[in-house]
Scaffold this motif. Sequence first.
Motif, PDB file in Angstrom:
ATOM      1  N   ALA A  21       0.835  -1.204   0.000  1.00 57.63           N
ATOM      2  CA  ALA A  21       0.000   0.000   0.000  1.00 57.63           C
ATOM      3  C   ALA A  21       0.871   1.255   0.000  1.00 57.63           C
ATOM      4  O   ALA A  21       0.561   2.237  -0.696  1.00 57.63           O
ATOM      5  CB  ALA A  21      -0.929  -0.011   1.205  1.00 57.63           C
ATOM      6  N   LEU A  22       1.952   1.248   0.746  1.00 53.01           N
ATOM      7  CA  LEU A  22       2.854   2.406   0.751  1.00 53.01           C
ATOM      8  C   LEU A  22       3.557   2.586  -0.591  1.00 53.01           C
ATOM      9  O   LEU A  22       3.763   3.718  -1.057  1.00 53.01           O
ATOM     10  CB  LEU A  22       3.881   2.277   1.866  1.00 53.01           C
TER      11      LEU A  22
ATOM     12  N   ALA B 289       0.961   4.124  -2.872  1.00 53.53           N
ATOM     13  CA  ALA B 289       0.532   5.471  -2.500  1.00 53.53           C
ATOM     14  C   ALA B 289       1.663   6.486  -2.535  1.00 53.53           C
ATOM     15  O   ALA B 289       1.401   7.687  -2.618  1.00 53.53           O
ATOM     16  CB  ALA B 289      -0.083   5.436  -1.104  1.00 53.53           C
TER      17      ALA B 289
ATOM     18  N   PHE C  35       1.708   9.164  -5.415  1.00 51.29           N
ATOM     19  CA  PHE C  35       0.616  10.126  -5.290  1.00 51.29           C
ATOM     20  C   PHE C  35       0.895  11.136  -4.178  1.00 51.29           C
ATOM     21  O   PHE C  35       0.586  12.320  -4.323  1.00 51.29           O
ATOM     22  CB  PHE C  35      -0.706   9.397  -5.026  1.00 51.29           C
ATOM     23  N   VAL C  36       1.516  10.688  -3.107  1.00 53.18           N
ATOM     24  CA  VAL C  36       1.840  11.590  -2.000  1.00 53.18           C
ATOM     25  C   VAL C  36       2.907  12.601  -2.444  1.00 53.18           C
ATOM     26  O   VAL C  36       2.819  13.785  -2.135  1.00 53.18           O
ATOM     27  CB  VAL C  36       2.298  10.787  -0.770  1.00 53.18           C
TER      28      VAL C  36
END
Length: 91
Positions: free
Chosen positions: A76-77, A80, A83-84
């Motif tokens: 998940a990291l 993501a 995008f972060v």
Amino acid sequence: MFATFVLGVLLFIGMMMLVAVGIIAALVKFTFKLVLLPLKLLMLPFILVAVVMKLALVVAAGAVILAVVIPIAIIALLIAAPFVVMASLAS
């Protein structure tokens, strides 16, 4: 007058019977505790084994859950993270 006296006597007899039943119940309870004490002492090792096994199962279940959650969090990291970064650059 006599009826009141009879009522008082009946009340006294009832209270004494209630006290007697309470005393008998306490004695029977103490007797059972005294008789069953050796059986309790014989069962202690089995109870200890059951508690240790339960603790081992809980720890193993926690390790399995942790082993499943950590890779999911890493994936998940990784998904993501871009995008972060783009969101922090955009603002």
